[in-house]
Structures are given as structure tokens and as C-alpha cells.
Design an enzyme around this catalytic site. Structure first.
Site, PDB file in Angstrom:
ATOM      1  CE  LYS A   2     -11.291   1.190   7.544  1.00  0.00           C
ATOM      2  NZ  LYS A   2     -11.377   2.613   7.290  1.00  0.00           N
ATOM      3  CD  GLU A  39       0.297  -4.370  -1.394  1.00  0.00           C
ATOM      4  OE1 GLU A  39      -0.872  -4.692  -1.051  1.00  0.00           O
ATOM      5  OE2 GLU A  39       0.546  -3.410  -2.141  1.00  0.00           O
ATOM      6  N   GLY A  55      -7.564   4.269   7.650  1.00  0.00           N
ATOM      7  CA  GLY A  55      -6.298   3.546   7.786  1.00  0.00           C
ATOM      8  C   GLY A  55      -5.169   4.440   8.279  1.00  0.00           C
ATOM      9  NE  ARG A  56      -5.625   9.466   4.415  1.00  0.00           N
ATOM     10  CZ  ARG A  56      -6.497   8.833   3.626  1.00  0.00           C
ATOM     11  NH1 ARG A  56      -6.313   7.552   3.350  1.00  0.00           N
ATOM     12  NH2 ARG A  56      -7.515   9.472   3.097  1.00  0.00           N
ATOM     13  CD  GLU A  98      -3.673   6.352   1.377  1.00  0.00           C
ATOM     14  OE1 GLU A  98      -2.883   5.635   0.752  1.00  0.00           O
ATOM     15  OE2 GLU A  98      -4.224   5.967   2.436  1.00  0.00           O
ATOM     16  CG  HIS A 127      26.293  15.068   5.562  1.00  0.00           C
ATOM     17  ND1 HIS A 127      27.503  15.709   5.413  1.00  0.00           N
ATOM     18  CD2 HIS A 127      25.893  15.294   6.835  1.00  0.00           C
ATOM     19  CE1 HIS A 127      27.836  16.280   6.561  1.00  0.00           C
ATOM     20  NE2 HIS A 127      26.878  16.048   7.440  1.00  0.00           N
ATOM     21  CE  LYS A 173      -5.143  -0.970  -2.468  1.00  0.00           C
ATOM     22  NZ  LYS A 173      -6.074  -0.929  -1.354  1.00  0.00           N
TER      23      LYS A 173
END
Ligand code: F6P
Length: 539
Positions: A198, A204, A258-259, A344, A375, A503
Site C-alpha cells: 500500500k 520487508e 491494508g487488512r 490489528e 493432535h 518499525k
């Protein structure tokens, strides 16, 4: 802002929690006393079934929860969101992801959808060729958070619909292991990178994008970049600066969080995987859920009910986590996607006006595809003694068919929610062991271990089948659930300041971990951080 916890609606719920939960019947007792419990506490809507009869609720509790919904004027907030009011106040932004899935979208949305459609046609028809003249076989999406989790989750969820000749890869981690191991499988001549960000500044993503570019240029030369890189971003200037042709850029806008961005051009890898028509069906499913959410009364509103049950469990029964348990391998990444969506958005302690929240907000969300989770961690759900509400998600029909698998999968899903609700009494455990031939003495010894408290609340959400439309419904359902909870807690669900601080600190430490700056020049470092850096820099 007045405090939600002092309202009559909240106080009534607190009173009900004491009477109906602390001092009330167990879930097993409720089912025994109420033969119509499933009919009373389940809801079917546009093919989806929501069964919340295994939650600790009564008619009175549901009525009080719906009164809470009315007291915070959710319909008013929906209206404010839809007209583009800047309800993301701390960032001064509108929240308009619903506009991305309108059947007749606004001009800018329609333009990007057309660009996506044309690009999909070029790739699928092999008209788009790489620098060596070969068609594209592998697509690598480089992005993180909302620019990764949605398309990755949905691409796997809709694997049964994918275009057989394309392989999709998702690289997010800054750790070179992610990109390096992905590139090791690829032929540069047949690989297309989508740089999805965005802001187009995320460390990253930009590090991975630069390394991917170097790899490509080393193999095919600088001129190849135009045929092997496209970008998705709101920051087209930064995209151009990176060297991606503006004609290969897919825009979205700052009014898409973003999400909440899967529905925008961030969905490009998904559209390439399943085809543009299927992508449009995903949008149609989300839009159908939007319509339902915006019009149905709380009592018959799927997102409202899920949100209110979450409030009940978190704020009144004391649950501090929520397990997401999809009985679908294709929904394997759903828990992680929902982690970002819920945590978030609503993992906050400050209200929209800057004052502190006076109650708990988002629970810790976690989970795993069933039956794998059975499991791993279900032991704790059954006998760990904590109240952990669970969302079971399953499909009536399988997306991949092998004889016998789906019936067994559903049997496991329903058995787990039944076991969590019923538990097993000491007498039942003893009777079973005696019936199996164990001695009275051995049965007595084992009885404490084989006794289960039960009373663990769960909701089961059933889809007819996992396909683009139903996935759209499912994801929009959770989005609206988050929206409702944010309004009730009085927080802004659309900013994420908590992520920013880490950040900033990472940027400050980089010269130290890279050995470009001596540690003693950063005198404000705490001894732990300084000690850790010194240790990794030791020869
Ligand atoms: O994790 C913080 C965050 O800002 C998310 O909200 C966002 O989805 C992610 O980083 C990636 O940001 P971008 O798409 O700008 O690279």
C-alpha cells in the site's frame, strides 16, 4: 465519550452473566432442558448456517446483547462509513472497502478492475511474454501483512478453482530464507513478480523486491524488468521510482485499509490464480454479505450475532482468546488472516477520542485447520481449564473429493464441538471403562483422567461449499464482526499505531546490527538490547 461499561445495557449484561453463567445451567443442562435449542439459536442466511446454540446464551441474553447493539447506533455508523466520512479519525481517512465490491463500482474502481481483467487475460492467454519470449508460469507476490495474508489465504482457499498452468508463490518475510528458497525453484524467464505494498515503503517488501530485481537483472538484464515486474500500490510515484512501468501498476487508494484490501488490486495474485470471473464472484459474495449486514435487524444479522457473542464471551464471561478452527485444509491460512483482521483492528486500549477503554478489547485469536489442531492443542481445550470460545468452520460439500474423507472430516468437526459442550462426567467415564472390561479398581484410578468438564462454548459456521462467492461471504462476515465490536468498544478499528513503534526502533538499530555504528555511540540502549547486539556481532 461516555463509557460503555456504565450504560444500563452493559450493566444488565453483567447481571445476566452472573445469573446465567456463574450461577446458571451448564451447556449440557441447557440442551437437556431445551429440545428446540438448535432451532432457537441458529440462523440461515443466503446459504450459510450459523449455529450458536453451543454458546452460553439464553433468549434473555440475546435480547440484552441486541439492545447493546441498538444503544451504540450501529446502523448510524454503517451509514457514516458508507458515505465516506473519515471514521478512521487518527489517520483522517474514510473507510470504503465496501465500495470495492459494489456491483456497479465507482469509476476509479471499475477502471482498475478492467485493468486486472485485461492483465489476467494476457497472462492466461500467454500473450504476455517474458523477456526470453516464454509465457509466465510462476507468479511471486512480494508483500506483507494485508498485502500478503489475504491473497495468500484466498489463493489456497480457492485452489480447486485455480488455472492449472500457473503456480503462485507468496514471499513476505524479511528473512532471506523466504525469498531465496522460493527463487531457487524458479526460472527467471517464466517468472512474474507482483510487488504489493500500500505504502511502497515497507522494509520487508522493499528489501525482498530489491533482491528479486537483482536476481532477475543478473539473469536477464535490466531491460527485462518491464516484462517481469508489476506493482500494486497507492503510492504510484514510489512504484515508478523503483523502476516499474506505470502501465504495469495497479492502483488502490488510502480509503482501503491494508487488512481490508483483498477486494482491491491487492487481490491480483488471486485473480491470476482463479481467473477474473471467479474474482468477481468473490466480490459478489462479499457484497451480498454487505447488503445483509447493512439491512438485517441485529437478531437476524450474522455479523451482528458473531460480534455480540464475542463481546459476551470476552467482556462478560472472561474469555481472553478465540480459537478459529476451520475443518478445511483449503482454509489453512484463515486463522492467520483473521489474526491481522481482528487483532490489528481491535487490539487497542485507547478510544476514538484518545481516552482509555474501560474494558477488554480484542481477544488473542489463534487456530489451525482441523483435524491437525486435534493432535496439537485440543487437549488444552478439553481439559486445560480455561474458557476458550471456538469458531468451527466447515463445508457441506468437499472442494477436493476422495472417497470417505469428507464424511470423516465433518464427523470430527461435529464431535469436537459436541465433546467441548457436553464434557464427560465421572460416572460416564466409569461406566464406559467397566463396559470395556476394566476392573472396578482400575476404572476408579483412571476416572479423574477420563473426566471432561465440558461447558466450552463454540459457534459452528457451515458453508455449502468453498467457492469464490461463499469465501467472499465468509470474509465479509468477519470484517463486519470486527467493525461492530470496534464500535461497541469505542475504538478506531482502522488504524494500527502499535505496529509503527517497532518499525521505528528497528530502523534505529539497523546501523548497529549491520556493524556500521559502534554500540557505545547509542548510549540510550538498555543493557539487554546492547548485550544481544554485541553477542551477534562477536566474530
Ligand atoms: O503491519 C502493519 C501494516 O501497516 C499493515 O497494516 C499492512 O497491511 C502491512 O503493514 C503492509 O503494509 P504495506 O502494504 O504498506 O506494505
Amino acid at each position: 465519550m461516555s463509557s460503555i461499561v456504565t450504560t444500563p445495557e452493559w450493566l444488565q449484561l453483567a447481571d445476566l452473566a452472573r445469573r446465567e453463567f456463574d450461577e446458571g445451567p451448564t451447556l449440557r443442562e441447557r440442551f437437556a432442558a431445551e429440545p428446540a435449542r438448535f432451532a432457537d439459536f441458529s440462523l440461515e442466511c443466503d446459504g450459510l448456517l450459523l449455529d450458536y446454540s453451543k454458546q452460553h446464551v439464553s433468549r434473555e441474553v440475546m435480547a440484552a446483547l441486541c439492545a447493546l447493539w441498538r444503544s451504540v447506533d450501529i446502523p448510524g455508523w454503517i451509514a457514516r462509513m458508507r458515505v465516506g466520512e473519515a471514521i478512521n479519525g487518527s489517520e483522517g481517512r474514510a473507510v470504503l472497502h465496501l465500495a470495492l465490491r459494489e456491483p456497479q463500482p465507482r469509476a476509479e474502481v471499475a477502471r482498475v478492475l478492467e485493468h486486472m481483467r485485461d492483465f489476467c487475460a494476457e497472462i492466461h492467454g500467454a500473450h504476455w511474454r517474458g523477456a526470453t519470449g516464454e509465457p509466465i508460469r510462476d507468479i511471486v507476490n512480494i508483500g506483507i501483512g494485508g498485502s500478503d495474508l489475504g491473497p495468500k489465504m484466498a489463493t489456497q482457499a480457492l485452489a480447486a478453482h485455480r488455472q492449472a498452468h500457473l503456480r503462485l508463490h507468496f514471499v513476505s518475510n524479511l528473512d532471506a530464507a523466504h525469498l531465496a528458497t522460493t527463487m531457487a525453484q524458479l526460472n527467471p524467464g517464466t517468472t512474474l513478480f507482483i510487488i504489493a505494498s500500500k505504502t511502497f515503503t515497507t522494509q520487508e517488501t522493499m528489501s525482498n523486491a530489491r533482491s528479486a530485481r537483482q536476481w532477475l537483472v543478473a539473469a536477464l538484464g535490466e531491460a527485462a524488468v518491464a516484462r517481469h515486474f508489476v506493482a500494486v500500490s497507492t503510492n504510484l510515484a514510489a512504484v515508478a521510482e523503483f523502476g516499474i512501468d506505470p502501465r504495469n501498476s495497479f492502483e488502490f487508494w488510502d480509503w482501503v485499509g491494508g487488512r481490508f484490501s483483498l477486494w482491491s488490486a491487492i487481490g491480483l495474485p488471486l485473480a491470476l490464480s482463479i481467473g477474473h470471473e471467479n474474482f468477481m464472484r468473490l466480490l459478489a459474495g462479499a457484497h451480498a454479505m454487505d447488503r445483509h449486514f447493512c439491512t438485517a435487524p441485529a437478531e437476524r444479522n450474522l455479523p451482528a450475532i458473531m460480534a455480540l457473542l464475542g463481546i459476551w464471551n470476552t467482556n462478560f464471561l472472561g474469555a481472553d482468546s478465540l480459537a478459529i478452527l476451520p475443518y478445511s485444509q483449503s482454509l489453512e491460512h484463515l486463522p492467520r488472516y483473521l489474526q491481522q483482521l481482528e487483532m490489528e483492528s481491535n487490539g487497542k486500549q485507547v478510544r476514538r477520542d484518545g481516552t482509555p477503554v474501560s474494558c477488554d478489547t480484542a481477544p488473542v485469536l489463534w487456530g489451525e485447520a482441523g483435524t491437525n489442531g486435534q493432535h496439537a492443542f485440543y487437549q488444552l481445550l478439553h481439559q486445560g481449564g480455561r474458557l476458550i470460545p471456538c469458531d468451527f468452520i466447515a463445508c457441506r460439500q468437499a472442494d477436493f473429493v476422495l472417497p470417505g474423507h469428507h464424511a470423516a472430516l465433518l464427523a470430527n468437526c461435529f464431535a469436537q464441538s459436541e465433546a467441548l459442550m457436553r464434557g464427560r462426567t465421572r460416572d460416564e467415564a466409569l461406566a464406559e471403562m467397566r463396559a470395556a472390561g476394566l476392573s472396578a479398581e482400575r476404572s476408579e484410578q483412571l476416572a479423574p483422567f477420563k473426566t471432561f468438564p465440558g461447558d466450552q462454548p463454540s459457534t459452528t459456521l457451515l458453508l455449502p461449499r468453498l467457492e469464490p462467492y461463499t469465501l467472499g461471504q465468509l470474509l465479509a462476515l468477519y470484517e463486519h464482526k470486527v467493525f461492530v465490536q470496534g464500535i461497541i468498544w469505542g475504538i478506531n478499528s482502522f488504524d494500527q499505531w502499535g505496529v509503527e513503534y517497532g518499525k521505528q526502533l528497528a530502523a534505529r538499530l539497523l546501523p548497529l546490527t549491520a556493524g556500521r555504528q559502534a554500540i557505545d555511540t547509542a548510549s540510550d540502549l538498555d543493557s539487554s538490547t546492547a548485550g544481544l547486539i554485541a553477542w551477534v556481532l562477536e566474530p
